[in-house]
Scaffold this motif. Structure first.
Motif, PDB file in Angstrom:
ATOM      1  N   SER A 151       7.280   4.385   4.033  1.00  0.00           N
ATOM      2  CA  SER A 151       8.209   5.270   4.535  1.00  0.00           C
ATOM      3  C   SER A 151       8.171   6.750   3.830  1.00  0.00           C
ATOM      4  CB  SER A 151       9.694   4.850   4.387  1.00  0.00           C
ATOM      5  OG  SER A 151       9.873   3.551   4.894  1.00  0.00           O
ATOM      6  N   LEU A 152       7.986   6.932   2.531  1.00  0.00           N
ATOM      7  CA  LEU A 152       7.897   8.146   1.933  1.00  0.00           C
ATOM      8  C   LEU A 152       6.676   8.898   2.323  1.00  0.00           C
ATOM      9  CD1 LEU A 152       8.963   7.277  -1.743  1.00  0.00           C
ATOM     10  CD2 LEU A 152      10.419   8.704  -0.082  1.00  0.00           C
ATOM     11  N   THR A 153       5.532   8.158   2.550  1.00  0.00           N
ATOM     12  CA  THR A 153       4.490   8.808   2.790  1.00  0.00           C
ATOM     13  C   THR A 153       4.536   9.300   4.401  1.00  0.00           C
ATOM     14  OG1 THR A 153       3.229   7.234   1.445  1.00  0.00           O
ATOM     15  CG2 THR A 153       1.983   8.395   3.171  1.00  0.00           C
ATOM     16  N   THR A 172      -3.142  14.905   6.717  1.00  0.00           N
ATOM     17  CA  THR A 172      -2.879  13.555   6.262  1.00  0.00           C
ATOM     18  C   THR A 172      -2.758  13.451   4.915  1.00  0.00           C
ATOM     19  OG1 THR A 172      -4.917  13.037   8.029  1.00  0.00           O
ATOM     20  CG2 THR A 172      -4.125  11.404   6.326  1.00  0.00           C
ATOM     21  N   ILE A 173      -1.618  12.465   4.587  1.00  0.00           N
ATOM     22  CA  ILE A 173      -1.165  12.489   3.465  1.00  0.00           C
ATOM     23  C   ILE A 173      -1.582  11.194   2.822  1.00  0.00           C
ATOM     24  CG2 ILE A 173       1.200  12.197   1.870  1.00  0.00           C
ATOM     25  CD1 ILE A 173       0.775  14.988   2.931  1.00  0.00           C
ATOM     26  N   GLU A 174      -2.287  11.064   1.616  1.00  0.00           N
ATOM     27  CA  GLU A 174      -2.566   9.977   1.036  1.00  0.00           C
ATOM     28  C   GLU A 174      -1.364   9.040   0.520  1.00  0.00           C
ATOM     29  OE1 GLU A 174      -5.877   8.947   0.024  1.00  0.00           O
ATOM     30  OE2 GLU A 174      -6.203  10.417   1.215  1.00  0.00           O
ATOM     31  N   PRO A 175      -1.466   7.706   0.789  1.00  0.00           N
ATOM     32  CA  PRO A 175      -0.489   6.887   0.410  1.00  0.00           C
ATOM     33  C   PRO A 175       0.076   7.033  -0.959  1.00  0.00           C
ATOM     34  CG  PRO A 175      -1.878   5.644   1.645  1.00  0.00           C
ATOM     35  CD  PRO A 175      -2.902   6.981   1.273  1.00  0.00           C
ATOM     36  N   ILE A 176       1.261   6.891  -1.075  1.00  0.00           N
ATOM     37  CA  ILE A 176       1.900   6.772  -2.534  1.00  0.00           C
ATOM     38  C   ILE A 176       1.556   5.546  -3.128  1.00  0.00           C
ATOM     39  CG2 ILE A 176       4.320   6.041  -1.665  1.00  0.00           C
ATOM     40  CD1 ILE A 176       5.546   7.786  -3.723  1.00  0.00           C
TER      41      ILE A 176
END
Length: 255
Positions: A151-153, A172-176
């Motif tokens: 959810s944060l990602t 694109t954001i890398e997964p936390i």
């Protein structure tokens, strides 16, 4: 539209999580093992099949459960309440007192004794509450960390792409990492709000403040001040890494 906040209050004694803004989109990947059957605690007629012994409606078989989840799991309007169970034989050994406890959980959103029943062998109790709030009991809390991290990602990715131009490529954001999510647990026990509305940008770093909310759910949409700041979750968009900045504003939290 990106979510403005994620609220989490974790009770690690009962393994229950009160949340708002946590999405369950990737549930199949995160929980890994789909429940074999689920007992619907408040389903209307026409959903599942009626179990005469308990008086509840049930959904049997992992494929049918998966289909139900796909259609209903994102609903947060107070209409979805369920508990998983392993087999029909043990379900039909539930006593009237045990059945009444399930009715109580559905009505009061809390358990009387252990929320994990020997006869059901359940791993979850899923309760939607008013105002888009969910309460979920997890036998294995690690599964919730997966949902929170996802959810944060997703929320950050939506937020940073919210104002991009039509011709611009989406970022694109890398997964936390789950290790970093575990570091957040002391905050979650206090009742924490991750505010994307008050997110700051420092060069290539996105800073998501974590505010102390406790159980003041009416305040989650407010703007918070520095005195409520517990820490900051950061994402460096250049280095593609997540990290946590702790604050000294509040008293040290018990880990």
């Amino acid at each position: 539209m990106a979510s403005e906040y994620i609220y989490v209050h974790l009770d690690s004694v009962t393994n229950s999580v009160l949340s708002k803004g946590v999405t369950l989109v990737n549930y199949a990947k995160i929980i890994k093992k789909m429940p074999k059957n689920i007992l619907l605690l408040n389903a209307p007629k026409g959903v599942g099949e009626l179990d005469a012994h308990t008086g509840f409606r049930i959904i049997r078989g992992t494929e049918n459960v998966a289909a139900y989840f796909k259609e209903n799991l994102q609903t947060a309007d107070g209409s979805i309440k369920w508990i998983d169970f392993e087999n029909m034989e043990l379900l039909r050994q539930l006593t009237p007192v045990e059945i009444s406890e399930l009715l109580y959980i559905a009505h009061a959103y809390t358990h009387l004794h252990s929320p994990f029943y020997y006869k059901l062998q359940n791993n979850f109790i899923y309760l939607t509450m008013p105002d888009d709030i969910r309460k979920i009991y997890f036998r294995y809390l690690e599964q919730f960390y997966g949902f929170l991290g996802d959810s944060l990602t997703r929320s950050l990715e939506m937020k940073i792409n919210e104002k991009k131009k039509f011709f611009q490529k989406s970022q694109t954001i890398e997964p936390i990492p789950v290790e970093l999510v575990r570091e957040l647990v002391p905050y979650l026990r206090e009742g924490a709000l991750f505010s994307f509305k008050q997110m700051q940008h420092q060069d290539t770093v996105c800073e998501i403040p974590i505010f102390l909310v406790e159980d003041r759910l009416r305040d989650v949409e407010h703007t918070f001040s520095e005195k409520d700041l517990m820490g900051t979750v950061c994402y460096d968009n250049h280095e593609k890494i997540w990290f946590l900045k702790e604050e000294d504003v509040l008293e040290p939290l018990l880990r």
